[in-house]
Design an enzyme around this catalytic site. Structure first.
Site, PDB file in Angstrom:
ATOM      1  N   VAL A 101       0.892  -1.285   0.056  1.00 27.66           N
ATOM      2  CA  VAL A 101      -0.050   0.208   0.133  1.00 27.66           C
ATOM      3  C   VAL A 101       0.927   1.121  -0.112  1.00 27.66           C
ATOM      4  CG1 VAL A 101      -1.624   1.247   1.496  1.00 27.66           C
ATOM      5  CG2 VAL A 101      -1.988  -1.137   1.147  1.00 27.66           C
ATOM      6  N   ASP A 113      -6.357   7.214 -11.530  1.00 28.21           N
ATOM      7  CA  ASP A 113      -6.353   6.146 -11.012  1.00 28.21           C
ATOM      8  C   ASP A 113      -7.603   5.296 -10.627  1.00 28.21           C
ATOM      9  OD1 ASP A 113      -3.655   6.913 -11.093  1.00 28.21           O
ATOM     10  OD2 ASP A 113      -3.469   6.816  -8.983  1.00 28.21           O
TER      11      ASP A 113
HETATM   12  C1  MEV Z   1      -0.517   9.137  -9.244  1.00 27.66           C
HETATM   13  O1  MEV Z   1      -0.535   7.685  -9.702  1.00 27.66           O
HETATM   14  C2  MEV Z   1      -0.675   9.998 -10.775  1.00 27.66           C
HETATM   15  C3  MEV Z   1      -0.418  11.269 -11.005  1.00 27.66           C
HETATM   16  O2  MEV Z   1      -0.511  11.779 -12.445  1.00 27.66           O
HETATM   17  C4  MEV Z   1      -1.405  12.057 -10.322  1.00 27.66           C
HETATM   18  C5  MEV Z   1      -2.761  11.920 -10.523  1.00 27.66           C
HETATM   19  O3  MEV Z   1      -2.974  11.808 -11.918  1.00 27.66           O
HETATM   20  O4  MEV Z   1      -3.870  12.404  -9.988  1.00 27.66           O
HETATM   21  C6  MEV Z   1       1.068  11.962 -10.304  1.00 27.66           C
END
Ligand code: MEV
Length: 334
Positions: free
Chosen positions: A110, A160
């Site tokens: 995690v 995500d």
């Molecule tokens: C995080 O997994 C990916 C980033 O591009 C942030 C986002 O997309 O919210 C850094």
């Protein structure tokens, strides 16, 4: 009644950070999941038990009123904030609130940059909806999850939470609240090796750090992002014709630009270089950076690349890609 749901982790192949500024990204789910077991309570309490989060080594810091729990894999408490916010926003959205007992487990580390926060949020929303006997579309679930991420982290793209909801392979881009999402059918074999090193900063810290640079050098950083966007579009074309050599080269260019905006660090760069030296066609950090994961594209050289990364101090995560999106695992009527 207990409901058990799960949602997959992910790796961003191209376009992290730039996606927050309206550029496209390519992201794939992995076959490692977060599981949420949820039961409605008769009162309004939210009781969260987080076990088996793959957290070897626990450091407890007591600072005035604050209790900070840190592990070899980063901080545990943020996962709990995502669960609480997911329950609150879902209750608000459907206009019903019941307290819950929630247990969360994970078969990946995690906070390692594999999208576990989003997977926790989406699996929680889905489990709560099942328990409340409310039905929402996958699009609504992904949007609710995105709100959870924005409220907990400050800034976040829908990347995500979309991949945790839909799984598979996504091309994603957004401007304001308008999200363009293409679910891709990819026939190219992508043997990826994932190496993990300790994370120094949370996603929110890295996104803020990039914002500071953007505000200081808007002309320069904007151009870097639009170049990353062009790399992503080019990578999509390379994927469509299964050109893995080109994909590897594009990963290397993307890595150079991520380094330019200050999200790589010496540990991640070392992994990138050892992976390339061991025969990877391309290697880059994946996710927010500041530690976390590196992906290497290594057809026919996966074992050598994994060994090289481990010798350089990484843990390697063995997984295939393209795992199914959020799903119900079990409903136990007890
Ligand atoms: C995080 O997994 C990916 C980033 O591009 C942030 C986002 O997309 O919210 C850094």
């Amino acid at each position: 009644m207990h409901v058990i749901t799960s949602a997959p982790g992910k790796v961003t192949l191209f376009g992290e950070h730039a996606v927050v500024y309206g550029e496209p990204a390519l992201v794939t789910s992995i076959d490692k999941r977060v599981y949420v077991r949820l039961r409605l309570r008769d009162d309004k309490a939210i009781k969260i038990s987080a076990q088996d989060l793959h957290i070897p080594g626990l450091i407890v810091t007591l600072r005035e009123e604050e209790v900070i729990l840190e592990t070899d894999y980063g901080k545990v408490i943020p996962a709990i904030s995502y669960i609480k916010k997911a329950i609150e926003l879902t209750a608000d959205y459907v206009g019903k609130f019941r307290g819950v007992d929630i247990e969360v487990t994970s078969d990946m580390p995690v906070g390692a940059g594999l999208g576990t926060s989003a997977a926790v949020a989406i699996a929680t929303i889905y489990a709560y909806l099942q328990a409340l006997k409310e039905e929402l579309s996958k699009e609504e679930i992904a949007r609710l999850g995105w709100r959870v991420e924005k409220e907990v982290q400050g800034m976040a793209s829908p990347m995500d939470t979309s991949i945790a909801t839909f799984g598979g392979f996504l091309y994603i881009k957004y401007r304001g609240s308008e999200v363009t999402l293409r679910r891709l059918k990819i026939n190219t074999q992508l043997p990826l090796v994932i190496g993990y090193v300790e994370r120094e900063f949370k996603t929110a810290d890295m996104v803020k750090k990039v914002k500071v640079l953007y505000d200081k050098y808007p002309g320069i950083v904007k151009d870097i992002f639009s170049t990353i966007g062009r790399i992503t579009e080019e990578a999509l074309r390379a994927l469509e014709v299964s050109d893995v050599i080109r994909l590897g080269e594009l990963m290397n260019i993307n890595q150079g630009l991520l380094d330019a905006i200050g999200v790589s660090n010496s540990k991640l760069s070392t992994l990138v270089y050892v992976a390339r030296a061991a025969g990877a066609l391309g290697a880059k950090l994946t996710g927010a950076g500041g530690g976390g994961c590196v992906i290497a594209l290594a057809p026919g050289r996966s074992r050598e690349v994994a060994v090289a990364m481990r010798l350089a101090g990484a843990r390697t995560i063995d997984t295939s890609i393209g795992g199914e999106g959020v799903r119900v695992e079990k409903v136990i009527n007890a």
